[in-house]
Design a protein around this motif. Structure first.
Motif, PDB file in Angstrom:
ATOM      1  N   LEU A  92      31.276  40.396  33.300  1.00 57.47           N
ATOM      2  CA  LEU A  92      31.501  39.853  34.639  1.00 57.47           C
ATOM      3  C   LEU A  92      31.448  38.329  34.659  1.00 57.47           C
ATOM      4  N   ALA A  93      30.699  37.736  33.755  1.00 58.15           N
ATOM      5  CA  ALA A  93      30.525  36.284  33.752  1.00 58.15           C
ATOM      6  C   ALA A  93      31.721  35.541  33.178  1.00 58.15           C
ATOM      7  N   VAL A  94      32.760  36.243  32.783  1.00 59.58           N
ATOM      8  CA  VAL A  94      33.935  35.588  32.215  1.00 59.58           C
ATOM      9  C   VAL A  94      34.646  34.743  33.273  1.00 59.58           C
ATOM     10  N   THR A  95      34.656  35.179  34.512  1.00 62.27           N
ATOM     11  CA  THR A  95      35.320  34.427  35.573  1.00 62.27           C
ATOM     12  C   THR A  95      34.283  33.788  36.490  1.00 62.27           C
ATOM     13  N   ILE A  96      34.702  32.791  37.220  1.00 62.95           N
ATOM     14  CA  ILE A  96      33.793  32.115  38.145  1.00 62.95           C
ATOM     15  C   ILE A  96      33.395  33.052  39.284  1.00 62.95           C
ATOM     16  N   ILE A  97      34.322  33.863  39.751  1.00 62.55           N
ATOM     17  CA  ILE A  97      34.018  34.801  40.823  1.00 62.55           C
ATOM     18  C   ILE A  97      33.018  35.849  40.346  1.00 62.55           C
ATOM     19  N   GLY A  98      33.056  36.178  39.066  1.00 65.15           N
ATOM     20  CA  GLY A  98      32.167  37.192  38.524  1.00 65.15           C
ATOM     21  C   GLY A  98      30.760  36.712  38.242  1.00 65.15           C
ATOM     22  N   LEU A  99      30.510  35.397  38.279  1.00 59.07           N
ATOM     23  CA  LEU A  99      29.172  34.882  37.969  1.00 59.07           C
ATOM     24  C   LEU A  99      28.076  35.424  38.886  1.00 59.07           C
ATOM     25  N   PRO A 100      28.260  35.439  40.211  1.00 57.78           N
ATOM     26  CA  PRO A 100      27.200  36.029  41.044  1.00 57.78           C
ATOM     27  C   PRO A 100      27.024  37.526  40.786  1.00 57.78           C
TER      28      PRO A 100
END
Length: 133
Positions: A92-100
């Motif tokens: 999930l942390a691959v994209t900026i939206i996925g960080l939270p």
């Protein structure tokens, strides 16, 4: 902001985690001896459904049976769940939206590792106290 993050979480991964934990809880409740593990799995599943705005708090009055149950849980299920949450958080942390969303997945690690003797509370309503009543 919590509502938006919870809805995105629900669509992308929360619903599937919820279903997995509920299925595990049903199986654990079918086996009479493992009913406490089933109840813990249901609790984690509800938390996985809507994690933003909620926190995990350790119950200071949890006794020795919680500790023994947690040792069994870690050996049988806990470390698999932790590995799964870490792998999913990295994905999930691959994209900026996925960080939270990755952060929410990492928030699930303590309760999925040691679920017995833990309570899930609303972050707004919980006021920690230092007194033991």
């Amino acid at each position: 902001m919590r509502l938006i993050l919870n809805v995105i979480w629900l669509v992308l991964s929360g619903f599937w985690l919820f279903l997995g934990y509920m299925a595990a809880g049903i199986v654990a409740c079918l086996l009479i001896v493992t009913i406490p593990f089933g109840i813990a799995s249901f609790r984690i599943g509800v938390y996985a459904l809507w994690p933003f705005g909620r926190d995990v708090v350790r119950d200071p009055y949890a006794g020795a049976m919680s500790m023994i149950g947690n040792v069994l849980w870690v050996v049988l299920f806990g470390w698999w769940l932790v590995i799964g949450h870490i792998v999913t958080a990295v994905a999930l942390a691959v994209t900026i939206i996925g960080l939270p969303l990755a952060w929410a997945n990492l928030k699930l690690i303590p309760v999925s590792l040691l679920p017995l003797g833990a309570r899930i509370v609303d972050a707004d309503r919980y006021v920690p106290t230092s007194r033991l009543i």
